[in-house]
Design a protein around this motif. Structure first.
Motif, short mmCIF file in Angstrom:
data_model
loop_
_atom_site.label_atom_id
_atom_site.label_comp_id
_atom_site.label_asym_id
_atom_site.label_seq_id
_atom_site.Cartn_x
_atom_site.Cartn_y
_atom_site.Cartn_z
N LEU A 16 0.81 -1.22 0.04
CA LEU A 16 0.23 -0.09 0.18
C LEU A 16 0.94 1.19 0.13
CD1 LEU A 16 -2.87 -1.01 2.42
CD2 LEU A 16 -3.11 -0.26 0.02
N ALA A 17 1.91 1.40 0.64
CA ALA A 17 2.73 2.38 0.86
C ALA A 17 3.42 2.53 -0.59
CB ALA A 17 3.99 2.23 2.00
N ALA A 138 -13.76 10.66 -0.65
CA ALA A 138 -14.00 11.64 0.53
C ALA A 138 -13.55 10.76 1.92
CB ALA A 138 -15.33 12.07 0.91
N ALA A 139 -13.88 9.44 2.02
CA ALA A 139 -13.38 8.75 3.21
C ALA A 139 -11.92 8.43 3.07
CB ALA A 139 -14.27 7.42 3.21
N SER A 140 -11.64 8.23 2.07
CA SER A 140 -10.07 7.99 1.68
C SER A 140 -9.38 9.19 2.11
CB SER A 140 -9.85 7.48 0.12
OG SER A 140 -10.52 6.47 0.02
N ARG A 146 -5.36 11.12 8.39
CA ARG A 146 -4.93 10.64 9.69
C ARG A 146 -3.58 10.11 9.35
NH1 ARG A 146 -9.19 6.18 10.85
NH2 ARG A 146 -7.43 5.26 11.78
N LEU A 147 -3.11 9.73 8.43
CA LEU A 147 -1.79 9.32 8.18
C LEU A 147 -0.65 10.63 8.40
CD1 LEU A 147 -1.88 7.05 4.77
CD2 LEU A 147 -1.31 6.28 7.22
#
Length: 150
Positions: A16-17, A138-140, A146-147
């Motif tokens: 993912l990173a 939008a959720a992403s 947060r990250l």
């Protein structure tokens, strides 16, 4: 949590990173294309952004902030002054020094570039994503905040 789930999580995060880093780099390039910064070098853009964010500064202060030698900052400042993007005025606390700041023309130019980027991204989201996908995006975005600690 099972051992298999832990293994999946330990391999998923690095993947993912990597995907996220590559995707954000591509998005940044696309936005840069839309903003069309012209012939400015990355160093010049960085100085303009620093002046915009932090306000007026001396060439020595900019060099320290950018991690370069003061002698290397001279040509960067000269090019920006020549383009009418920054101007200098005597430091009110120390007349021997010059405080550099953005010109009104630079502020207008920067606003236009940001508006072009915003317009492109807005149109692209509307054209390529359904309303449900826009909700997912939008959720992403909230997760990405947060990250980075926002």
């Amino acid at each position: 949590m099972t051992a298999e789930q832990k293994d999946n999580q330990s391999t998923r995060a690095p993947a993912l990173a990597q995907d996220l880093r590559a995707l954000l780099s591509k998005l940044k390039r696309r936005l840069r294309e839309q903003g069309n910064m012209g012939d400015l070098t990355p160093s010049q853009v960085s100085v303009l952004l620093r002046l915009e964010k932090n306000g007026p500064a001396t060439a020595a202060g900019l060099a320290r902030a950018e991690g370069i030698r003061p002698q290397s900052m001279g040509p960067v400042i000269a090019a920006l002054e020549g383009a009418g993007l920054v101007s200098g005025a005597p430091d009110p606390h120390d007349g021997r020094q010059t405080l550099l700041s953005l010109t009104d023309a630079c502020r207008t130019w920067a606003q236009e570039k940001r508006a072009a980027k915003q317009d492109w991204l807005t149109r692209t989201i509307q054209a390529r994503l359904s309303p449900q996908e826009q909700d997912e995006l939008a959720a992403s975005v909230e997760l990405l905040k947060r990250l980075v600690g926002d």
